[in-house]
Design a protein around this motif. Structure first.
Motif, mmCIF file in Angstrom:
data_model
loop_
_atom_site.group_PDB
_atom_site.id
_atom_site.type_symbol
_atom_site.label_atom_id
_atom_site.label_comp_id
_atom_site.label_asym_id
_atom_site.label_seq_id
_atom_site.Cartn_x
_atom_site.Cartn_y
_atom_site.Cartn_z
ATOM 1 N N GLU A 117 0.834 -1.204 0.000
ATOM 2 C CA GLU A 117 0.000 0.000 0.000
ATOM 3 C C GLU A 117 0.868 1.253 0.000
ATOM 4 N N ILE B 39 1.877 4.771 1.521
ATOM 5 C CA ILE B 39 1.803 5.428 2.828
ATOM 6 C C ILE B 39 2.567 6.762 2.811
ATOM 7 N N ASP B 40 2.206 7.614 3.781
ATOM 8 C CA ASP B 40 2.966 8.851 3.977
ATOM 9 C C ASP B 40 4.217 8.514 4.776
ATOM 10 N N THR B 41 5.331 9.071 4.372
ATOM 11 C CA THR B 41 6.585 8.827 5.089
ATOM 12 C C THR B 41 7.276 10.157 5.342
#
Ligand code: PLP
Length: 446
Positions: A371, A373-375
């Motif tokens: 998936e 995701i924000d990192t």
């Protein structure tokens, strides 16, 4: 023959081991040179591990330098060679030490030094192998047998065992410690000036650490009011705080980062920085500032020992020319650092969509779930501690670090959480490698 005529129940007949040469030849598919395969084969035979010889050849190959896909989100990853860089040069002579103007012997420092000076707003500049070398040369050339005042808050280890007090001792300069770990004032430097024969006051940027709380430090402007020559080791190699090579305003994550141009404007006589940190060039160390001081560094015998080769100077010239053209896109570090979040998200979504189309989700046994995701990406390379900026990653369920790293085109990611997920930050992945990344994820098994 080693087999005895009477069959023995104790020692079964042993197959004769292959010759070193024939085993080495059988490993030729690895692509390693025969001489290296001979070593692998010899070791395998000595260890009685002939069946494992192909694996040993692969392991040997993995010790060689190879292009790596950086999915760590650390833009200047020291283990991955800091700033990514491409440089082209055909097999040709250059005018490395020839003045084309008068046909006389020239200096290898002239070409790139002048361009760096222009880019940093300095009178002159020279290039050595790295910033550690720049510090050593400046101390040896300008301060041997004399005092160098440094705040106790800056007597640090910069990394890889490079400790300011040790370098000072090697250079023959005498360290004059000033102030305290958390608080140092201009008056402390004034007192050092009165009590010692100071050659330099040195300011060392807190690249890889922060002192917080009850603190006080002396600015470059304040140091410039001393009678002593001021040298600033800024390490990071940011050329100009206003980042004129970027389309937009300077990114927020650079807020507290010193830059060469402004440090000189503030009154430093010399500024020292790395070539492969925020400058985004090859490994190099740059000494820029007053023409007299730069010339004194260039005349010191250590300058010969620390001089860079023509390949490095050629690559550095390309990098500096990109700055002078204000073309941040031509510098891979700045291209990656300034990729808009929407672009990163779109790339990541495209990869995830292709994975799902191939059955890559949890409802299909065998394939991994991925998936978007924000990192948070970080500059890295011992610069800007604690500074992160928004980025986008692919989260792959499970720990796939080994499988990704052991590919022929290795991919380096990081692991988070419980249950663990493997994160590939797309900011540090070249968009040209997205297909390779997709193929790698598709090939993963739960
Ligand atoms: C990184 C750094 C150095 C060392 O630079 P190299 O180019 O790796 O030798 C020295 N001083 C400061 C302040 C640094 O940040």
């Amino acid at each position: 023959m080693t087999t005895s005529p009477t069959p023995s129940t104790e020692t079964p007949p042993r197959e004769r081991p292959p010759s070193v040469d024939s085993l080495a030849r059988s490993l030729a598919d690895s692509g390693l040179p025969h001489a290296v395969l001979v070593e692998v084969a010899r070791a395998a035979i000595a260890d009685g591990a002939i069946a494992e010889a192909p694996d040993a050849a692969i392991a040997r190959k993995r010790r060689m330098l190879t292009p790596v896909i950086n999915g760590t989100g650390v833009l200047l990853h020291t283990n991955l060679g800091r700033a990514p860089l491409s440089h082209e040069q055909s097999a040709t002579y250059t005018n490395l030490e020839l003045s084309l103007v008068d046909g006389k012997r020239g200096s290898r420092q002239a070409a790139v030094g002048e361009l760096i000076a222009t880019a940093a707003g300095a009178e002159a500049a020279i290039v050595v192998n790295n910033c550690a070398g720049a510090v050593l040369l400046v101390l040896a050339a300008l301060a041997t047998g004399r005092g160098v005042a440094v705040s106790r808050g800056e007597l640090v280890e910069i990394g890889g065992g490079f400790r300011v007090p040790d370098v000072m001792a090697q250079s023959g300069a005498q360290l004059v410690e000033v102030g305290t770990t958390n608080r140092t004032r201009l008056a402390d430097f004034r007192k050092a000036e009165a009590d010692h024969d100071l050659a330099l006051a040195m300011h060392i940027h807190q690249s890889n650490y922060r002192i917080i709380g009850f603190t006080e430090a002396v600015s470059i402007q304040a140091l410039a009011s001393l009678d002593t020559t001021v040298v600033a080791d800024i390490g990071s190699g940011l050329l100009d705080r206003s980042c004129p090579w970027l389309d937009g305003p300077p990114p927020r994550w650079l807020d507290n980062e010193p830059a060469a141009r402004q440090t000189l404007q503030d009154g430093a006589d010399l500024v020292l920085f790395s070539g492969d940190k925020l400058l985004g060039g090859p490994q190099a160390g740059i000494i820029a500032g007053s023409a007299d001081l730069v010339a004194a560094c260039g005349r010191h015998p250590l300058a010969r020992a620390l001089r860079p080769g023509g390949l490095v100077l050629g690559a550095l010239q390309q990098t500096v020319l990109a700055y002078l053209r204000r073309d941040g896109d031509a510098i891979p570090f700045w291209r990656m650092a300034s990729q808009p979040l929407e672009v990163l998200r779109h790339r990541a979504q495209t990869i995830v969509a292709s994975c799902s189309a191939a059955g890559g989700d949890a409802s299909h046994p065998g394939t991994v779930a991925v998936e978007v995701i924000d990192t948070e990406a970080v500059p890295g390379g011992g610069t800007l501690p604690g500074v992160g900026f928004p980025s986008i990653g692919l989260a792959i369920a499970g720990n796939h670090l080994d499988a990704l790293r052991l590919r022929s085109r290795p991919i380096v990611g990081r692991l988070v959480g419980e249950p663990s997920a493997t994160i590939i930050d797309v900011r540090t992945v070249d968009p040209d490698d997205d297909q390779e990344l997709l193929a790698a994820i598709r090939g993963l098994r739960r």
